[in-house]
Design a protein around this motif. Structure first.
Motif, PDB file in Angstrom:
ATOM      1  N   MET A 158      28.214 -28.750 -75.253  1.00 20.42           N
ATOM      2  CA  MET A 158      28.201 -29.723 -76.325  1.00 20.42           C
ATOM      3  C   MET A 158      27.996 -28.991 -77.649  1.00 20.42           C
ATOM      4  N   ALA A 159      28.789 -29.325 -78.614  1.00 17.76           N
ATOM      5  CA  ALA A 159      28.632 -28.754 -79.946  1.00 17.76           C
ATOM      6  C   ALA A 159      27.379 -29.351 -80.590  1.00 17.76           C
ATOM      7  N   ASN A 160      26.828 -28.636 -81.546  1.00 23.03           N
ATOM      8  CA  ASN A 160      25.633 -29.187 -82.163  1.00 23.03           C
ATOM      9  C   ASN A 160      25.986 -30.323 -83.123  1.00 23.03           C
ATOM     10  N   LEU A 161      24.986 -31.109 -83.470  1.00 25.29           N
ATOM     11  CA  LEU A 161      25.202 -32.295 -84.302  1.00 25.29           C
ATOM     12  C   LEU A 161      25.773 -31.943 -85.667  1.00 25.29           C
ATOM     13  N   ARG A 162      25.360 -30.818 -86.213  1.00 23.52           N
ATOM     14  CA  ARG A 162      25.850 -30.419 -87.530  1.00 23.52           C
ATOM     15  C   ARG A 162      27.364 -30.221 -87.518  1.00 23.52           C
TER      16      ARG A 162
ATOM     17  N   LEU B 155      31.020 -43.900 -87.052  1.00 19.64           N
ATOM     18  CA  LEU B 155      30.841 -42.685 -86.257  1.00 19.64           C
ATOM     19  C   LEU B 155      29.492 -42.022 -86.519  1.00 19.64           C
ATOM     20  N   PHE B 156      29.057 -42.005 -87.770  1.00 20.36           N
ATOM     21  CA  PHE B 156      27.753 -41.431 -88.073  1.00 20.36           C
ATOM     22  C   PHE B 156      26.633 -42.229 -87.414  1.00 20.36           C
ATOM     23  N   ASP B 157      26.791 -43.547 -87.365  1.00 22.48           N
ATOM     24  CA  ASP B 157      25.802 -44.371 -86.686  1.00 22.48           C
ATOM     25  C   ASP B 157      25.747 -44.023 -85.199  1.00 22.48           C
ATOM     26  N   GLN B 158      26.918 -43.836 -84.580  1.00 21.79           N
ATOM     27  CA  GLN B 158      26.962 -43.467 -83.165  1.00 21.79           C
ATOM     28  C   GLN B 158      26.405 -42.062 -82.930  1.00 21.79           C
ATOM     29  N   ILE B 159      26.652 -41.152 -83.861  1.00 25.99           N
ATOM     30  CA  ILE B 159      26.150 -39.785 -83.723  1.00 25.99           C
ATOM     31  C   ILE B 159      24.624 -39.763 -83.843  1.00 25.99           C
TER      32      ILE B 159
ATOM     33  N   PRO C  18      22.306 -41.623 -76.833  1.00 25.51           N
ATOM     34  CA  PRO C  18      21.385 -41.839 -75.710  1.00 25.51           C
ATOM     35  C   PRO C  18      20.780 -40.512 -75.254  1.00 25.51           C
ATOM     36  N   LYS C  19      19.618 -40.589 -74.665  1.00 27.70           N
ATOM     37  CA  LYS C  19      18.945 -39.379 -74.194  1.00 27.70           C
ATOM     38  C   LYS C  19      19.575 -38.842 -72.918  1.00 27.70           C
ATOM     39  N   GLU C  20      20.208 -39.714 -72.149  1.00 24.67           N
ATOM     40  CA  GLU C  20      20.912 -39.293 -70.935  1.00 24.67           C
ATOM     41  C   GLU C  20      22.403 -39.521 -71.139  1.00 24.67           C
ATOM     42  N   GLY C  21      23.189 -38.597 -70.674  1.00 24.58           N
ATOM     43  CA  GLY C  21      24.639 -38.720 -70.823  1.00 24.58           C
ATOM     44  C   GLY C  21      25.125 -38.398 -72.217  1.00 24.58           C
ATOM     45  N   THR C  22      24.436 -37.501 -72.901  1.00 23.35           N
ATOM     46  CA  THR C  22      24.815 -37.194 -74.277  1.00 23.35           C
ATOM     47  C   THR C  22      26.152 -36.465 -74.351  1.00 23.35           C
ATOM     48  N   LYS C  23      26.429 -35.629 -73.367  1.00 29.08           N
ATOM     49  CA  LYS C  23      27.683 -34.880 -73.393  1.00 29.08           C
ATOM     50  C   LYS C  23      28.873 -35.831 -73.352  1.00 29.08           C
ATOM     51  N   GLU C  24      28.839 -36.812 -72.473  1.00 23.84           N
ATOM     52  CA  GLU C  24      29.921 -37.795 -72.372  1.00 23.84           C
ATOM     53  C   GLU C  24      29.992 -38.653 -73.637  1.00 23.84           C
ATOM     54  N   HIS C  25      28.835 -38.991 -74.198  1.00 30.38           N
ATOM     55  CA  HIS C  25      28.783 -39.800 -75.416  1.00 30.38           C
ATOM     56  C   HIS C  25      29.503 -39.092 -76.570  1.00 30.38           C
ATOM     57  N   PHE C  26      29.227 -37.799 -76.738  1.00 26.85           N
ATOM     58  CA  PHE C  26      29.842 -37.063 -77.832  1.00 26.85           C
ATOM     59  C   PHE C  26      31.317 -36.773 -77.563  1.00 26.85           C
ATOM     60  N   LYS C  27      31.717 -36.668 -76.308  1.00 25.61           N
ATOM     61  CA  LYS C  27      33.139 -36.547 -76.000  1.00 25.61           C
ATOM     62  C   LYS C  27      33.879 -37.816 -76.408  1.00 25.61           C
ATOM     63  N   GLN C  28      33.269 -38.971 -76.139  1.00 26.79           N
ATOM     64  CA  GLN C  28      33.877 -40.236 -76.528  1.00 26.79           C
ATOM     65  C   GLN C  28      33.963 -40.371 -78.040  1.00 26.79           C
ATOM     66  N   ILE C  29      32.948 -39.903 -78.737  1.00 23.43           N
ATOM     67  CA  ILE C  29      32.978 -39.926 -80.204  1.00 23.43           C
ATOM     68  C   ILE C  29      34.106 -39.049 -80.713  1.00 23.43           C
TER      69      ILE C  29
END
Length: 90
Positions: free
Chosen positions: A1-5, A51-55, A59-70
């Motif tokens: 997962m890439a970092n939030l920045r 998108l910023f709101d979603q970023i 969620p604390k679990e499944g963050t990798k999938e969450h950011f892929k969807q974003i």
């Protein structure tokens, strides 16, 4: 997962490119389709806010999938905005 920045920078870069293309279109085409170009800018800003709101609220679990969807949503929505800009020029 890439970092939030990095993810936030990607969102900002792509949204700014859409807005920049709209401004160039409005500058080069005089008064032709100014309202539609302004609507595209408004939609781009709303997309960025969403998108910023979603970023920021991931969620604390499944963050990798969450950011892929974003990432997928970002690319598909920005592509749709660029297609709308292209349609204005025709």
């Amino acid at each position: 997962m890439a970092n939030l920045r990095t993810i936030k920078k990607d969102v900002i870069y792509l949204i700014n490119e859409v807005i920049s293309d709209c401004w160039v279109f409005m500058y080069l085409n005089g008064e032709k389709n100014h309202e539609e170009a302004k609507n595209i800018i408004t939609d781009a800003i709303a997309l960025g806010d969403n998108l910023f709101d979603q970023i920021n609220h991931y969620p604390k679990e499944g963050t990798k999938e969450h950011f892929k969807q974003i990432n997928v949503k970002l690319l598909s929505e920005v592509d749709a905005l660029f297609k709308r800009i292209s349609a204005l020029a025709k």
